[in-house]
Design a protein around this motif. Structure first.
Motif, PDB file in Angstrom:
ATOM      1  N   GLU A  41       0.854  -1.185   0.000  1.00 15.49           N
ATOM      2  CA  GLU A  41       0.000   0.000   0.000  1.00 15.49           C
ATOM      3  C   GLU A  41       0.894   1.239   0.000  1.00 15.49           C
ATOM      4  OE1 GLU A  41      -3.910   1.421   2.385  1.00 15.49           O
ATOM      5  OE2 GLU A  41      -2.124   1.221   3.623  1.00 15.49           O
ATOM      6  N   LEU A  98      -1.061  11.526  -5.796  1.00 11.54           N
ATOM      7  CA  LEU A  98      -1.051  10.211  -6.441  1.00 11.54           C
ATOM      8  C   LEU A  98       0.365   9.797  -6.810  1.00 11.54           C
ATOM      9  CD1 LEU A  98      -2.511   7.788  -7.530  1.00 11.54           C
ATOM     10  CD2 LEU A  98      -3.020   9.068  -9.623  1.00 11.54           C
ATOM     11  N   VAL A 156      -3.212  -2.935 -10.003  1.00 12.43           N
ATOM     12  CA  VAL A 156      -3.308  -1.658  -9.305  1.00 12.43           C
ATOM     13  C   VAL A 156      -4.754  -1.460  -8.857  1.00 12.43           C
ATOM     14  CG1 VAL A 156      -3.063   0.847  -9.460  1.00 12.43           C
ATOM     15  CG2 VAL A 156      -1.426  -0.634 -10.641  1.00 12.43           C
ATOM     16  N   ASN A 157      -4.931  -1.099  -7.604  1.00 15.70           N
ATOM     17  CA  ASN A 157      -6.271  -0.833  -7.072  1.00 15.70           C
ATOM     18  C   ASN A 157      -6.276   0.582  -6.501  1.00 15.70           C
ATOM     19  OD1 ASN A 157      -8.766  -0.817  -5.939  1.00 15.70           O
ATOM     20  ND2 ASN A 157      -8.474  -2.575  -4.613  1.00 15.70           N
ATOM     21  N   TYR A 158      -6.993   1.478  -7.187  1.00 19.73           N
ATOM     22  CA  TYR A 158      -7.020   2.881  -6.757  1.00 19.73           C
ATOM     23  C   TYR A 158      -8.404   3.461  -6.992  1.00 19.73           C
ATOM     24  CZ  TYR A 158      -6.153   7.911  -6.632  1.00 19.73           C
ATOM     25  OH  TYR A 158      -6.211   9.255  -6.340  1.00 19.73           O
ATOM     26  N   THR A 159      -8.914   4.139  -6.004  1.00 21.15           N
ATOM     27  CA  THR A 159     -10.194   4.848  -6.120  1.00 21.15           C
ATOM     28  C   THR A 159      -9.912   6.328  -5.973  1.00 21.15           C
ATOM     29  OG1 THR A 159     -11.367   2.991  -5.143  1.00 21.15           O
ATOM     30  CG2 THR A 159     -12.524   5.097  -5.218  1.00 21.15           C
ATOM     31  N   SER A 160     -10.103   7.096  -7.020  1.00 22.93           N
ATOM     32  CA  SER A 160      -9.773   8.516  -6.989  1.00 22.93           C
ATOM     33  C   SER A 160     -10.669   9.255  -6.009  1.00 22.93           C
ATOM     34  CB  SER A 160      -9.924   9.135  -8.386  1.00 22.93           C
ATOM     35  OG  SER A 160     -11.266   9.032  -8.818  1.00 22.93           O
ATOM     36  N   ASP A 170      -3.556  10.442   0.441  1.00 22.62           N
ATOM     37  CA  ASP A 170      -4.064   9.555  -0.600  1.00 22.62           C
ATOM     38  C   ASP A 170      -3.375   8.209  -0.432  1.00 22.62           C
ATOM     39  OD1 ASP A 170      -5.644   8.809  -2.664  1.00 22.62           O
ATOM     40  OD2 ASP A 170      -4.829  10.197  -4.139  1.00 22.62           O
ATOM     41  N   ARG A 171      -3.928   7.190  -1.067  1.00 23.20           N
ATOM     42  CA  ARG A 171      -3.310   5.872  -0.979  1.00 23.20           C
ATOM     43  C   ARG A 171      -3.632   5.061  -2.224  1.00 23.20           C
ATOM     44  NH1 ARG A 171      -6.485   1.567   1.061  1.00 23.20           N
ATOM     45  NH2 ARG A 171      -8.679   2.113   1.338  1.00 23.20           N
ATOM     46  N   ILE A 172      -2.800   4.065  -2.495  1.00 23.22           N
ATOM     47  CA  ILE A 172      -2.992   3.199  -3.648  1.00 23.22           C
ATOM     48  C   ILE A 172      -2.463   1.816  -3.314  1.00 23.22           C
ATOM     49  CG2 ILE A 172      -0.756   3.809  -4.697  1.00 23.22           C
ATOM     50  CD1 ILE A 172      -2.186   3.638  -7.431  1.00 23.22           C
TER      51      ILE A 172
END
Length: 236
Positions: A28, A155, A183-187, A224-226
């Motif tokens: 993460e 980001l 990749v799992n990202y929710t803006s 933020d996180r990804i």
């Protein structure tokens, strides 16, 4: 016997799939930026009482209009004025285990968004204090416009953090090369905590009794996180 023959190929297929499953390093990535708030949100809670609905509604509307008119007279242009959460309820009074109805209570919330803290904040607060005997809450926040200017930077920092973590894990385990697998990202997940203040009702009786309010908002954090999964090859 037929059941055993049917289950055996399925079991062998599952074992093969497990053996062929791609090994992953899942990490993460996080980012954080400190930003000074660029706007203030003021919530004014209004309440009026009267013996009938018409009178209580008119009284509340009159108080709301007095605030709006006072704001217009300040000459401030860069602000938003909205009204919501209007309620009218029976004014029920409880005394020694009994209750009686005494007219109605009307409540309403006025929201004022001040876009220029340094320039207009003091004038707005002074106007509210002079207009009516009431209290209000102030929160210093980061506007949506300003948050959007930091979205790319947040980001990029989160991605760099994820990559750095994965490379550190790979190096520690003796893995030569890793590749991005998923990749799992929710803006729009960046968050911040607004700073709250409260101003009690203060009707100014004289100029000598009044001290100009001072506002020193603190910096706030945007985050933020990804989630990134890196694949690698296990050497035989």
């Amino acid at each position: 016997m037929k059941k055993i023959l049917f289950i055996l190929p399925v079991f062998l297929f599952a074992l093969t799939a497990m053996a062929q499953e791609t090994p992953l390093i899942e990490v993460e990535g996080k980012s954080e930026i400190s930003v000074m708030p660029d706007q203030a949100i003021i919530h004014v809670n209004l309440m009026e009482k009267a013996m009938n609905v018409k009178d209580v509604t008119n009284a509340l509307n009159k108080k709301t209009k007095s605030i709006k008119d006072a704001m217009e007279k300040t000459g401030i242009k860069d602000y938003e004025f909205t009204v919501d959460n209007y309620y009218v309820n029976v004014n029920r009074i409880y005394t020694k285990g009994t209750s009686r109805d005494s007219g109605y209570v009307a409540t309403q919330n006025v929201k004022i968004v001040v876009k220029s803290i340094d320039k207009d904040m003091v004038k707005v607060v002074e106007t509210l204090h002079q207009t009516a005997n009431m209290g209000f809450n102030v929160s210093f926040t980061i506007s949506e416009v300003q948050k959007k200017t930091y979205e790319k930077q947040l980001l990029e920092l989160a991605i760099a953090d994820a990559k750095s973590k994965a490379e550190t894990i790979a190096a520690s385990l003796g893995i030569d090369k890793i590749n991005v697998q998923k990749v799992n990202y929710t803006s729009g997940q960046n968050i911040f905590q607004p700073i709250m203040m409260r101003s009690e009702s203060m009707m100014m009786k004289s100029a000598d009794a009044y001290e100009e309010p001072v506002f020193s908002p603190e910096s706030q954090k945007l985050t933020d996180r990804i989630l990134v999964a890196f694949s690698f090859v296990i050497k035989p």
